[in-house]
Scaffold this active site. Structure first.
Site: not given
Ligand code: NAD
Length: 455
Positions: A86, A123, A155, A212, A267, A274, A277
């Site tokens: 997202t 998120t 998450e 966050n 802190l 960066g 998230c």
């Molecule tokens: P990411 O960008 O690493 O992975 C997203 C995956 O989704 C990609 O592999 C992409 O190819 C796939 N995708 C996109 N559209 C799709 C669809 N229509 N069907 C199937 N797959 C599809 O994302 P992330 O870092 O894992 O984050 C995912 C969500 O979790 C976000 O909303 C983020 O804010 C939240 N989040 C991330 C973290 C983190 O540390 N990265 C922690 C907590 C929450």
């Protein structure tokens, strides 16, 4: 239980592999064919400690597989989790991946009867699950929410310790549209020994942003004091923070021992937060507030302080060298934090862009970023810190990799054209930096030779 996880990024793949590790039957779905192939071969498409082992074991045991069709996978599952990205588009949350994924999941719900639960793990700003996602699912499935379950389960894992964070969470927050979905998720997470908060969908969505936003605020708070100390001779942000932390309300003494809570790690003065998230979530929340007629003054300030930090690092380098035009600068650390290879919104990118804009030539090094990487245009990624530092006019530490403190700085100093070291994370203060080097630490007043003293 049979679980489909849509999206095999940090959240989706860690969730899928951990649930399979706990004995569930998991299908991971992604639209990127290379990701599907890598997962099926037991190779995570990104670095995350411990993930490869549990992924390979789950595949070997036949408890996890990947495919590109969410509809087919959902038709054969009890639970479908949406874990797609997202990201931020001009400061606004981009829900297009989530919408596309929800559409496919909705078709899967239609293809087989019976009660199944759709869980938003991505998120999302409050109201997304009960309006956008619910609407798409109802249309695509031709069912009404309630006939299928709908939940929001944010998450909280951190990259670099994602597997451990998932398997031993501080809490599990479950927003439920209907009670049935709460029961199904309670069952899924039965073996987790942590508090479980059952609440509304919107509270669950808001809780993730509160978490966050607090972390981002702490980083900017420390960086505001770093900037104040940089402008004030005879102050040092590290000493100021040491004095602050000794407040028992921040570090309580339990059974005679001082406890240092993990939150204090945020802190700390540095070159800004960066990653995938905090920056985008702060931006999404500011936009969310504005659309409700609010002025998010605190979040605006958090973002402004954060944007200024990488530029401040570049200005410190410029002051130390006199000019950046034609200078060769080594940037040590490219990922947004140690322990990950994630470059998304890394402060290093802002530092590099600004250095190049001011006429410097940049070489970079990061223990987890391959020298073959072309992920950062316009710079050469080196195989070692030594290679990056050869003939450099200055080095800037942007990511606090512990190995940077263990380098032989006396030797490296001789390899540099001008031995100037800008410590953007205050990670090298006890690293045995030789006297011949000019060490510029953040959060401390720096007086370039010949400059007028400001009191
Ligand atoms: P990411 O960008 O690493 O992975 C997203 C995956 O989704 C990609 O592999 C992409 O190819 C796939 N995708 C996109 N559209 C799709 C669809 N229509 N069907 C199937 N797959 C599809 O994302 P992330 O870092 O894992 O984050 C995912 C969500 O979790 C976000 O909303 C983020 O804010 C939240 N989040 C991330 C973290 C983190 O540390 N990265 C922690 C907590 C929450």
């Amino acid at each position: 239980m049979r679980v489909t996880v849509v999206g095999t990024g940090y959240v989706g793949l860690v969730t899928g592999a951990c649930l399979a590790h706990l004995g569930h039957d998991v299908t991971c779905v992604d639209t990127a064919p290379d990701r599907v192939a890598a997962v099926n071969q037991g190779r995570p498409p990104f670095f995350e400690p411990g993930l490869e082992e549990i992924l390979a074991a789950a595949i070997h045991a036949g408890r996890l597989r990947a495919c590109d069709s969410a509809a087919a996978a959902v038709a054969a599952s009890d639970i479908a989790m949406l874990a797609v990205g997202t990201p931020s588009r001009q400061g606004e949350i981009d829900l297009s991946y989530l919408s596309a994924a929800a559409e496919e999941v909705g078709k899967g719900l239609r293809d087989r009867g019976g009660y199944r639960v759709v869980v938003v793990k991505s998120t999302v700003v409050p109201g997304t699950t009960d309006t956008l996602v619910r609407g798409i699912l109802e249309r695509a499935s031709t069912l009404r929410a309630g006939e299928f379950g709908l939940a929001m389960n944010p998450e909280f894992l951190r990259e670099g310790s994602a597997v451990a964070d998932f398997l031993e969470p501080d809490r599990i927050v479950i927003g439920e549209w209907d009670q049935g979905s709460g029961h199904v998720l309670a069952d899924l997470y039965r073996s987790f020994d942590c508090p479980k908060v059952f609440t509304t969908l919107r509270n669950a969505e808001m809780t993730k942003y509160a978490s966050n936003a607090l972390l981002a605020t702490l980083v900017s708070f420390a960086n505001e004091f770093a900037a104040l100390c940089e402008a004030t001779p005879d102050t040092d942000v590290e000493e100021v923070l040491t004095g602050l932390f000794l407040d028992r309300r921040l570090s309580p003494i339990l059974r005679g021992e001082r406890v240092v809570p993990g939150i204090l790690a945020y802190l700390r003065a540095g070159c800004g937060f960066g990653g995938s998230c905090l920056p985008k979530d702060v931006a999404a929340l500011r936009d969310f507030a504005r659309k409700r007629g609010l002025t998010p003054r605190l979040l605006d300030a958090v973002e402004a302080v954060n944007t200024a930090r990488p530029l401040q690092l570049v200005s410190m380098t410029e002051e130390a060298l006199g000019s950046l035009r034609g200078a060769s600068i080594a940037v040590l650390g490219l990922a947004f934090k140690p322990g990950t290879d994630d470059l998304r919104d890394s402060p290093a990118l802002a530092v590099i862009a600004q250095l190049r804009e001011r006429g410097a030539e940049v070489r970079g090094y990061d223990p987890l970023i391959s020298a073959a990487s072309s992920a950062i245009p316009g710079i050469q990624v080196c195989r070692s810190a030594k290679e990056a530092l050869a003939e450099a006019d200055a080095a800037i530490v942007v990511t606090a990799w512990p190995e940077f403190a263990e380098l032989d700085w006396s030797d490296l100093c001789r390899k540099m054209r001008r031995p100037v070291l800008i410590d953007g994370r205050n990670a090298l203060r006890s690293a045995g930096i030789p006297d011949e080097m000019t060490l510029v630490s953040i959060g401390r007043h720096f007086e370039p030779e010949g400059a007028a003293i400001v009191n």
